[in-house]
Scaffold this motif. Structure first.
Motif, PDB file in Angstrom:
ATOM      1  N   VAL A 196      25.834  11.630  -6.003  1.00  0.00           N
ATOM      2  CA  VAL A 196      26.607  12.823  -5.649  1.00  0.00           C
ATOM      3  C   VAL A 196      26.041  14.057  -6.367  1.00  0.00           C
ATOM      4  CG1 VAL A 196      28.854  13.842  -6.256  1.00  0.00           C
ATOM      5  CG2 VAL A 196      28.753  11.683  -4.957  1.00  0.00           C
ATOM      6  N   LEU A 200      24.048  17.250  -4.781  1.00  0.00           N
ATOM      7  CA  LEU A 200      24.563  18.607  -5.007  1.00  0.00           C
ATOM      8  C   LEU A 200      23.414  19.535  -5.413  1.00  0.00           C
ATOM      9  CD1 LEU A 200      26.896  20.645  -5.368  1.00  0.00           C
ATOM     10  CD2 LEU A 200      27.143  19.802  -7.717  1.00  0.00           C
ATOM     11  N   GLY A 221      31.224  24.789 -14.110  1.00  0.00           N
ATOM     12  CA  GLY A 221      31.631  23.838 -13.068  1.00  0.00           C
ATOM     13  C   GLY A 221      30.420  23.143 -12.466  1.00  0.00           C
ATOM     14  N   THR A 225      29.288  19.065 -12.921  1.00  0.00           N
ATOM     15  CA  THR A 225      29.217  18.245 -11.709  1.00  0.00           C
ATOM     16  C   THR A 225      27.791  17.769 -11.448  1.00  0.00           C
ATOM     17  OG1 THR A 225      30.890  19.783 -10.876  1.00  0.00           O
ATOM     18  CG2 THR A 225      30.113  18.111  -9.344  1.00  0.00           C
ATOM     19  N   TYR A 254      32.221   7.358   0.980  1.00  0.00           N
ATOM     20  CA  TYR A 254      32.209   8.744   0.492  1.00  0.00           C
ATOM     21  C   TYR A 254      31.967   9.726   1.649  1.00  0.00           C
ATOM     22  CZ  TYR A 254      31.142  12.784  -2.451  1.00  0.00           C
ATOM     23  OH  TYR A 254      31.158  14.030  -3.031  1.00  0.00           O
ATOM     24  N   PHE A 258      34.431  12.647   2.985  1.00  0.00           N
ATOM     25  CA  PHE A 258      33.883  14.011   2.893  1.00  0.00           C
ATOM     26  C   PHE A 258      34.010  14.713   4.250  1.00  0.00           C
ATOM     27  CE2 PHE A 258      30.527  17.248   2.377  1.00  0.00           C
ATOM     28  CZ  PHE A 258      30.772  17.670   1.081  1.00  0.00           C
ATOM     29  N   LEU A 261      37.557  15.769   4.788  1.00  0.00           N
ATOM     30  CA  LEU A 261      37.863  16.961   4.003  1.00  0.00           C
ATOM     31  C   LEU A 261      37.297  18.205   4.696  1.00  0.00           C
ATOM     32  CD1 LEU A 261      39.374  17.166   1.354  1.00  0.00           C
ATOM     33  CD2 LEU A 261      37.252  16.737   0.122  1.00  0.00           C
ATOM     34  N   ALA A 280      44.051  14.050  -5.733  1.00  0.00           N
ATOM     35  CA  ALA A 280      42.824  13.900  -6.527  1.00  0.00           C
ATOM     36  C   ALA A 280      43.028  14.481  -7.931  1.00  0.00           C
ATOM     37  CB  ALA A 280      41.639  14.572  -5.827  1.00  0.00           C
ATOM     38  N   ALA A 281      43.697  15.646  -8.006  1.00  0.00           N
ATOM     39  CA  ALA A 281      43.919  16.292  -9.304  1.00  0.00           C
ATOM     40  C   ALA A 281      44.798  15.408 -10.189  1.00  0.00           C
ATOM     41  CB  ALA A 281      44.568  17.661  -9.110  1.00  0.00           C
ATOM     42  N   ARG A 284      42.786  12.292 -11.345  1.00  0.00           N
ATOM     43  CA  ARG A 284      41.803  12.625 -12.369  1.00  0.00           C
ATOM     44  C   ARG A 284      42.486  12.910 -13.712  1.00  0.00           C
ATOM     45  NH1 ARG A 284      39.211  14.261 -15.963  1.00  0.00           N
ATOM     46  NH2 ARG A 284      36.987  14.682 -16.063  1.00  0.00           N
TER      47      ARG A 284
ATOM     48  N   LEU B 192      31.750  24.146  -3.613  1.00  0.00           N
ATOM     49  CA  LEU B 192      31.180  22.853  -3.198  1.00  0.00           C
ATOM     50  C   LEU B 192      31.271  21.823  -4.338  1.00  0.00           C
ATOM     51  CD1 LEU B 192      29.724  21.124  -1.045  1.00  0.00           C
ATOM     52  CD2 LEU B 192      27.555  22.005  -1.941  1.00  0.00           C
ATOM     53  N   PRO B 193      30.909  22.175  -5.575  1.00  0.00           N
ATOM     54  CA  PRO B 193      31.097  21.203  -6.672  1.00  0.00           C
ATOM     55  C   PRO B 193      32.541  20.703  -6.774  1.00  0.00           C
ATOM     56  CG  PRO B 193      29.668  22.966  -7.420  1.00  0.00           C
ATOM     57  CD  PRO B 193      30.150  23.354  -6.029  1.00  0.00           C
ATOM     58  N   PHE B 194      33.517  21.588  -6.538  1.00  0.00           N
ATOM     59  CA  PHE B 194      34.910  21.137  -6.571  1.00  0.00           C
ATOM     60  C   PHE B 194      35.169  20.080  -5.496  1.00  0.00           C
ATOM     61  CE2 PHE B 194      39.007  21.509  -4.405  1.00  0.00           C
ATOM     62  CZ  PHE B 194      39.822  20.930  -5.387  1.00  0.00           C
ATOM     63  N   VAL B 195      34.742  20.372  -4.266  1.00  0.00           N
ATOM     64  CA  VAL B 195      34.975  19.458  -3.138  1.00  0.00           C
ATOM     65  C   VAL B 195      34.281  18.115  -3.386  1.00  0.00           C
ATOM     66  CG1 VAL B 195      34.375  19.100  -0.718  1.00  0.00           C
ATOM     67  CG2 VAL B 195      35.412  21.252  -1.415  1.00  0.00           C
ATOM     68  N   VAL B 196      33.066  18.177  -3.899  1.00  0.00           N
ATOM     69  CA  VAL B 196      32.288  16.981  -4.211  1.00  0.00           C
ATOM     70  C   VAL B 196      33.019  16.127  -5.270  1.00  0.00           C
ATOM     71  CG1 VAL B 196      30.216  16.388  -5.578  1.00  0.00           C
ATOM     72  CG2 VAL B 196      30.003  17.805  -3.520  1.00  0.00           C
ATOM     73  N   ALA B 197      33.576  16.788  -6.272  1.00  0.00           N
ATOM     74  CA  ALA B 197      34.283  16.084  -7.343  1.00  0.00           C
ATOM     75  C   ALA B 197      35.589  15.474  -6.830  1.00  0.00           C
ATOM     76  CB  ALA B 197      34.566  17.049  -8.500  1.00  0.00           C
ATOM     77  N   ALA B 198      36.346  16.241  -6.041  1.00  0.00           N
ATOM     78  CA  ALA B 198      37.618  15.741  -5.505  1.00  0.00           C
ATOM     79  C   ALA B 198      37.358  14.533  -4.603  1.00  0.00           C
ATOM     80  CB  ALA B 198      38.338  16.851  -4.733  1.00  0.00           C
ATOM     81  N   SER B 226      33.395  14.314 -12.168  1.00  0.00           N
ATOM     82  CA  SER B 226      34.705  14.455 -11.511  1.00  0.00           C
ATOM     83  C   SER B 226      35.591  15.528 -12.139  1.00  0.00           C
ATOM     84  CB  SER B 226      35.453  13.110 -11.560  1.00  0.00           C
ATOM     85  OG  SER B 226      35.806  12.801 -12.890  1.00  0.00           O
ATOM     86  N   ARG B 227      35.125  16.184 -13.198  1.00  0.00           N
ATOM     87  CA  ARG B 227      36.006  17.090 -13.949  1.00  0.00           C
ATOM     88  C   ARG B 227      36.709  18.115 -13.063  1.00  0.00           C
ATOM     89  NH1 ARG B 227      35.750  22.176 -16.328  1.00  0.00           N
ATOM     90  NH2 ARG B 227      33.526  22.453 -15.972  1.00  0.00           N
ATOM     91  N   LEU B 228      35.964  18.761 -12.169  1.00  0.00           N
ATOM     92  CA  LEU B 228      36.551  19.836 -11.364  1.00  0.00           C
ATOM     93  C   LEU B 228      37.682  19.362 -10.457  1.00  0.00           C
ATOM     94  CD1 LEU B 228      33.530  22.024 -10.249  1.00  0.00           C
ATOM     95  CD2 LEU B 228      35.164  22.480 -12.061  1.00  0.00           C
ATOM     96  N   ALA B 229      37.737  18.058 -10.167  1.00  0.00           N
ATOM     97  CA  ALA B 229      38.804  17.542  -9.294  1.00  0.00           C
ATOM     98  C   ALA B 229      40.179  17.819  -9.872  1.00  0.00           C
ATOM     99  CB  ALA B 229      38.618  16.046  -9.056  1.00  0.00           C
ATOM    100  N   SER B 231      41.179  20.561 -11.088  1.00  0.00           N
ATOM    101  CA  SER B 231      41.518  21.984 -10.957  1.00  0.00           C
ATOM    102  C   SER B 231      42.856  22.149 -10.249  1.00  0.00           C
ATOM    103  CB  SER B 231      40.445  22.715 -10.136  1.00  0.00           C
ATOM    104  OG  SER B 231      39.172  22.535 -10.687  1.00  0.00           O
TER     105      SER B 231
END
Lengths: 290, 290
Positions: A196, A200, A221, A225, A254, A258, A261, A280-281, A284, B192-198, B226-229, B231
Motif C-alpha cells: 500500500v 502510494l 501524513g 503512510t 483491498y 477501495f 470507497l 475505520a477511525a 484504529r 489519498l494517504p487518508f483514504v489508503v490508510a482507512a 494506518s495512522r491517518l485512518a 483522523s
C-alpha cells in the motif's frame, strides 16, 4: 535449553544485516552466550561487526556454523531456503536451527527436510527499520516487540523452549503461531501495508510528474503512510514472492473495498461514507492502545 | 498588515478545535495580537479555551466577529462555506477573512462572493494530529510546517501580506499556491494517504474477522501506515466531498497501479517487481530529507 545452557553455548549468526546484527548485539548486551560466530558474504560488514563487539569470530563461509549449538539464519527468505539445504550437511549434531525470515510456510517445509539429527524452529521478530545493513543494527531493536515462533511438524518441545528463551534474551515477547496462520496474519498487518505504501509513493510520483512543489507540500501524513515504501526492496521482493497466495487474496480484497470507497465519494453518498470512515477511525483508535 | 499592525488588532477565531485552538494558542504565545475572541458552539470548549488563556473573550454566536479586523474560520469545509455567506452581513468593514480548510477551490469561490468591503484569503496549514478537539490543541502545532495560502481572484496584495504575516507568527512557513493547484496537490499527498490508510484498516478488520491475534501481531509498520485512518471522520468527509473530482482521478490512478503490482506478484515477475519496488524505495528515501 535454559538461560544457563545459553551462557555456555556458541551461536552462529548467518547474515549480519539489520536483523542478524541487532540479534548479535542484543545477545551480547544481555551477556547471554559465550561465543558468537558472525557469517556474512560482505567483508566490511564482518569487520564492522567485530569492531562493534557484536561477534567474536567471523567468516565468509556458511561452513563456519560447524561447532555452533544454535544457528540463526538472518538472510532473505529465499536465501534461507538454500542455506537450509546446505546446513543439512554441515551443522553439528543436535544443533538448533532458527531463522528470522518474514514468511514461514516455505521455511518450515524446508526445515522438515533436515536430517533428524538437527532441530529447527521458524522465527520472525516483528520489528524493523526502513534503513538496512549492519550500520543501523541496534541492540534494542527487539525490545518489547512480538517475536513470532512457528514450530515445524518435527519441532521438539525442547527446541521450541530454547527458541523462546533466545527470543526473551533479545528483549522480545515470544508468541507461538502455526506457520500457515502466521503467513496469513503477517500478509495483512505487515506485507499489505508495505505494498500500500509503495503504491502510494508511485501514485504521487507519477501524479507529480516533475512538479517539485508536490514533495514540498507533503507533510507528516504522507511521511507516515509512505514510510514502509523505503524498506529494502530485495528483502520485500523475497517476502512477497514467498507469500504470493495470501497476498493475492488480500490485494483483491483491498482493491474491492477501495473501489467501493471511490464510488461512495464519487456518488457523494454522505451517510454511507461517514459510517465507513467512522468505523475505520474507531477500529484504529481501539487498536492503538500503545 | 505588518507585525505592528497585528499587535494592535482583534482576531476572531471561529471554531476552537485542534486547528483553531492551536492557532489561538500560537498567537498568544507569540504575543502577536491585542485581543482574541473565540467563537464555538460548544460551551465547555469555550470555557477550556478561556481557562488555558487561548482567548480573551468567548461567544457561541458568529456575530461576535463584529469588531475584529481578522476573522479566522477554523471549522469543517462545508461549515466554512455557510459561514462565509453569513459573514458578508456581519463582519466589520475592511476585515480580513482567512480560513483553515483543507480544500480551497470551493472556499475561494465563496470568498469571491463576499462584499467588496471585506478582504479574504484561503489558508491551509499542513499539520494535524489524529486526535481532535481543543483538548489536544498545541501552540507548537504549526512550527516549521508549510502554511499554504490561496489568494482569491480579488485578494489584494495587502490582504495576502497580512495572511503571510499571520502564518509566520504561528511559526509556520507560508507558501502561496493557486487554489486549483492546491487542491490537486493535497489530494495526492494528504487526502489519498487518508483514504489508503482507512481502507487498510477496513481490509485488516474484515480479514481478521474477530481473530484478536491479528491486532496483537500488528506492529510499527501497520501503526504508521494506518495512522491517518484515526483522523476525525466528519472533517475528512467534508474534505473528500469538496475535493471529489481530484479524488476520483487519483483513486483511479492508485487502483490501476495497485492492480499492476498484484499482477506482478501473482505472475512472480521478479525483475519487473524488483524495478518497481526499488524505484519506490529510492523516491521515498530521496524525499525524506527531514
Amino acid at each position: 535449553m535454559t538461560e544457563d545452557g545459553f551462557a555456555r553455548s556458541t551461536i552462529a549468526v548467518v547474515g549480519l544485516g539489520l536483523m542478524g546484527g541487532s540479534l548479535a548485539l542484543a545477545l551480547k548486551a544481555a551477556g547471554a552466550v559465550s561465543k558468537i560466530v558472525g557469517i556474512d558474504r560482505d567483508g566490511p560488514t564482518l569487520e564492522a561487526a567485530r569492531a562493534r563487539g557484536a561477534v567474536d569470530e567471523t567468516s565468509g563461509e556458511l561452513k563456519a556454523v560447524r561447532g555452533a549449538s544454535i544457528v540463526v539464519l538472518a538472510t532473505p527468505v529465499r536465501t534461507i531456503l538454500q542455506q537450509l539445504q546446505a546446513l543439512g550437511e554441515i551443522a553439528s549434531d543436535g544443533a538448533l536451527i532458527l531463522d528470522l525470515g518474514s514468511t514461514k510456510q516455505p521455511v518450515v517445509r524446508a526445515m522438515d527436510q533436515l536430517p533428524t539429527r538437527l532441530n529447527a524452529v521458524g522465527g520472525h521478530p516483528m520489528c524493523g527499520k526502513e534503513a538496512s545493513g549492519f550500520r543501523v543494527a541496534d541492540p534494542t531493536l527487539f525490545q518489547n516487540k512480538p517475536f513470532l515462533l512457528t514450530p515445524t511438524a518435527r519441532s521438539t518441545d525442547e527446541a521450541l523452549t530454547a527458541a523462546m528463551t533466545l527470543a526473551r534474551l533479545t528483549g522480545a515477547q515470544p508468541l507461538v503461531l502455526d506457520a500457515a496462520r502466521h503467513d496469513r496474519i503477517v500478509a495483512a498487518v505487515s506485507h499489505l501495508p508495505f505494498v500500500v505504501a509503495a503504491n502510494l509513493v508511485r501514485t504521487v510520483e507519477e501524479f507529480a510528474d516533475g512538479d517539485e512543489r508536490v514533495w514540498q507540500v507533503a507533510s507528516s501524513g504522507f511521511r507516515d503512510t509512505s514510510r514502509l515504501a523505503a524498506s529494502d526492496a530485495e528483502m520485500m521482493l523475497d517476502i512477497l514472492l514467498t507469500n504470493g497466495e495470501n497476498m493475492a487474496d488480500l490485494m483483491r480484497r483491498y482493491s474491492r473495498y477501495f473501489a467501493e470507497l471511490a464510488d461512495l465519494i464519487y456518488d457523494e453518498a454522505e451517510d454511507a461514507l461517514r459510517e465507513r470512515l467512522e468505523r475505520a477511525a474507531r477500529r484504529r483508535s481501539q487498536w492503538h492502545g500503545e
